[in-house]
Enzyme design. Structure first.
Site, PDB file in Angstrom:
ATOM      1  N   LYS A 202       0.873  -1.178   0.000  1.00 14.55           N
ATOM      2  CA  LYS A 202       0.000   0.000   0.000  1.00 14.55           C
ATOM      3  C   LYS A 202       0.907   1.224   0.000  1.00 14.55           C
ATOM      4  O   LYS A 202       1.705   1.419   0.924  1.00 14.55           O
ATOM      5  CB  LYS A 202      -0.889  -0.014   1.239  1.00 14.55           C
ATOM      6  CG  LYS A 202      -1.726   1.249   1.392  1.00 14.55           C
ATOM      7  CD  LYS A 202      -2.683   1.126   2.549  1.00 14.55           C
ATOM      8  CE  LYS A 202      -3.431   2.412   2.799  1.00 14.55           C
ATOM      9  NZ  LYS A 202      -4.356   2.283   3.935  1.00 14.55           N
ATOM     10  N   ARG A 224       1.492   9.982   5.998  1.00 18.42           N
ATOM     11  CA  ARG A 224       1.594   8.547   6.275  1.00 18.42           C
ATOM     12  C   ARG A 224       2.874   7.929   5.696  1.00 18.42           C
ATOM     13  O   ARG A 224       2.988   6.717   5.562  1.00 18.42           O
ATOM     14  CB  ARG A 224       0.382   7.816   5.681  1.00 18.42           C
ATOM     15  CG  ARG A 224      -0.969   8.314   6.167  1.00 18.42           C
ATOM     16  CD  ARG A 224      -1.991   7.193   6.136  1.00 18.42           C
ATOM     17  NE  ARG A 224      -3.386   7.616   6.137  1.00 18.42           N
ATOM     18  CZ  ARG A 224      -4.019   8.149   7.169  1.00 18.42           C
ATOM     19  NH1 ARG A 224      -3.375   8.405   8.294  1.00 18.42           N
ATOM     20  NH2 ARG A 224      -5.302   8.460   7.062  1.00 18.42           N
ATOM     21  N   LYS A 255      -2.364  -1.475  -3.800  1.00 16.23           N
ATOM     22  CA  LYS A 255      -3.160  -0.254  -3.781  1.00 16.23           C
ATOM     23  C   LYS A 255      -2.255   0.963  -3.847  1.00 16.23           C
ATOM     24  O   LYS A 255      -1.249   0.965  -3.134  1.00 16.23           O
ATOM     25  CB  LYS A 255      -3.966  -0.296  -2.485  1.00 16.23           C
ATOM     26  CG  LYS A 255      -4.561   0.968  -1.999  1.00 16.23           C
ATOM     27  CD  LYS A 255      -5.194   0.683  -0.687  1.00 16.23           C
ATOM     28  CE  LYS A 255      -5.830   1.942  -0.194  1.00 16.23           C
ATOM     29  NZ  LYS A 255      -6.357   1.801   1.110  1.00 16.23           N
ATOM     30  N   TYR A 320     -15.021   1.589  -6.612  1.00 18.71           N
ATOM     31  CA  TYR A 320     -16.250   2.348  -6.372  1.00 18.71           C
ATOM     32  C   TYR A 320     -17.194   2.279  -7.564  1.00 18.71           C
ATOM     33  O   TYR A 320     -18.330   2.738  -7.487  1.00 18.71           O
ATOM     34  CB  TYR A 320     -15.899   3.805  -6.026  1.00 18.71           C
ATOM     35  CG  TYR A 320     -15.066   3.897  -4.771  1.00 18.71           C
ATOM     36  CD1 TYR A 320     -15.673   3.906  -3.521  1.00 18.71           C
ATOM     37  CD2 TYR A 320     -13.675   3.912  -4.831  1.00 18.71           C
ATOM     38  CE1 TYR A 320     -14.917   3.951  -2.358  1.00 18.71           C
ATOM     39  CE2 TYR A 320     -12.906   3.953  -3.674  1.00 18.71           C
ATOM     40  CZ  TYR A 320     -13.533   3.972  -2.444  1.00 18.71           C
ATOM     41  OH  TYR A 320     -12.782   3.996  -1.295  1.00 18.71           O
TER      42      TYR A 320
HETATM   43  C1  PBG Z   1      -7.239   3.039   5.792  1.00 21.37           C
HETATM   44  C2  PBG Z   1      -7.518   3.094   4.346  1.00 21.37           C
HETATM   45  C3  PBG Z   1      -7.353   4.160   3.429  1.00 21.37           C
HETATM   46  C4  PBG Z   1      -7.862   3.711   2.229  1.00 21.37           C
HETATM   47  C5  PBG Z   1      -8.282   2.402   2.416  1.00 21.37           C
HETATM   48  N1  PBG Z   1      -8.029   2.028   3.726  1.00 21.37           N
HETATM   49  C6  PBG Z   1      -6.907   5.541   3.636  1.00 21.37           C
HETATM   50  C7  PBG Z   1      -5.493   5.880   3.846  1.00 21.37           C
HETATM   51  O1  PBG Z   1      -4.593   5.027   3.879  1.00 21.37           O
HETATM   52  O2  PBG Z   1      -5.274   7.069   4.034  1.00 21.37           O
HETATM   53  C8  PBG Z   1      -7.962   4.516   0.967  1.00 21.37           C
HETATM   54  C9  PBG Z   1      -8.979   4.021   0.007  1.00 21.37           C
HETATM   55  C10 PBG Z   1      -9.358   4.979  -1.058  1.00 21.37           C
HETATM   56  O3  PBG Z   1      -8.735   6.036  -1.269  1.00 21.37           O
HETATM   57  O4  PBG Z   1     -10.330   4.668  -1.740  1.00 21.37           O
HETATM   58  N2  PBG Z   1      -5.929   3.116   6.174  1.00 21.37           N
END
Ligand code: PBG
Length: 333
Positions: A202, A224, A255, A320
């Site tokens: 991620k 983050r 992701k 989505y």
């Molecule tokens: C939680 C999380 C996030 C997303 C999915 N799980 C946000 C982030 O990491 O800030 C993002 C999903 C999206 O943008 O559709 N940590």
């Protein structure tokens, strides 16, 4: 002008790829991937109080548990059989304790959804950022997100969702060893049948903005980058994926999706568990905005991006757009 003489096969070889493109039915017959609702997962935001979606982004609405059950019925009519739940709690705290409250929005929604349709596949996102008052994905100690103090909280959250009836828990906090912590805890609690979809690679992406507005999870200080991956790195993703497989991940999720097709393809080639990808909120917003401005045709562009994500190697895609795919169950592209 007379047509030029046919090219001799001896000169150019027998290949004529256009032979297999002459009709829609023939193209469908030889297509390497299909975009089908049964391969898509719809993300849903559950809250105590409904909140309308931001303009132009209908999938980012917050729904009550009842509203969520109704929406899942609509998705089922369109052939979508899996959802990923996020919760927006009434109260946020430094430790994010609402995440593991069995009466919180996510466990309540899981019980309601499974009660209405036991065959629905329910994935529950496991992270603290929607539940902490500072918006970080773990516990903050001396201004830093503390990895090892966060692990038991993630495990407790995952167990709460498993006990409510989730089929799969999806840890997305990007804490090291989060999969091992969750697997060990689930097994000790006798929840050996509940699987883990690990957000293994991620990235610290600029494409999460609309989600953070919908979930109210933007960090109140910093960013983050000390826990999510640097978008410049490809080989590092392999280390993240390998660790999660070793720790017991059942599915590896990558992701965002379109900016990570190389990582998805690497993952498919290197591991033998299913690979998934998350077409995130910013990707959704980017396509919606371009379509609204009539710069592209939404249905075609969405199918093309989902085909590309499958082609790279994803078995299923969190998107989505899951509920928007025309044609219903098993529809051809
Ligand atoms: C939680 C999380 C996030 C997303 C999915 N799980 C946000 C982030 O990491 O800030 C993002 C999903 C999206 O943008 O559709 N940590």
């Amino acid at each position: 002008m007379a047509p030029s003489p046919p090219t001799a096969v001896a000169d150019v070889g027998p290949e004529r790829p256009r032979r297999l493109r002459s009709s829609r039915a023939l193209r469908d017959l030889v297509a390497e991937v299909d975009v089908r609702p049964s391969r898509l997962v719809m993300p849903l935001f559950v809250a105590g109080r409904a909140q309308p979606a931001p303009a132009g982004l209908p999938a980012l609405a917050r729904r009550t548990v009842e509203g969520t059950v109704a929406e899942v019925g609509r998705l089922a009519d369109r052939g979508v059989r899996a959802v990923l739940l996020f919760g927006v709690p009434a109260r946020k705290t430094p430790d994010g304790r609402a995440a593991w409250d069995p009466r919180g929005p996510v466990p309540t929604a899981i019980r309601a959804l499974k009660g209405a349709d036991p065959n629905l596949v329910v994935l529950a996102d496991v992270c603290l950022c929607e539940y902490t008052d500072h918006g970080h994905c773990g516990v903050v100690v001396d201004g830093r997100v503390d990895n090892d103090r966060t692990l038991p909280l993630l495990a407790r959250t995952a167990r709460t969702y498993a006990e409510a009836g989730a089929d799969l828990v999806a840890p997305s906090a990007m804490m090291d060893h989060q999969v091992a912590a969750i697997r060990t805890d689930l097994d000790r609690a006798g929840r050996t049948e509940v699987g883990i979809v690990a957000y293994a690679a991620k990235y610290a992406s600029s494409f999460y903005g609309p989600f953070r507005d919908a979930a109210g999870s933007a960090p109140s200080f910093g960013d983050r980058r000390s826990y999510q991956m640097d978008p410049r790195n490809r080989t590092e993703a392999r280390r993240e994926l390998r660790a999660d497989v070793a720790e017991g991940a059942d599915v590896l999720l990558i992701k965002p999706a379109l900016p990570c097709l190389d990582v998805i393809a690497d993952a498919r080639a290197a591991f033998d568990v299913p690979i998934a990808a998350y077409q995130v909120s910013g990707e959704y917003a980017m396509l919606r905005s371009a379509a609204e401005a009539r710069r592209l045709v939404e249905a075609d562009a969405v199918r093309e991006t989902l085909s590309a994500i499958h082609r790279a190697g994803a078995s299923f895609v969190v998107t989505y757009f899951a509920g928007d795919l025309a044609g219903g169950p098993g529809a051809a592209p």
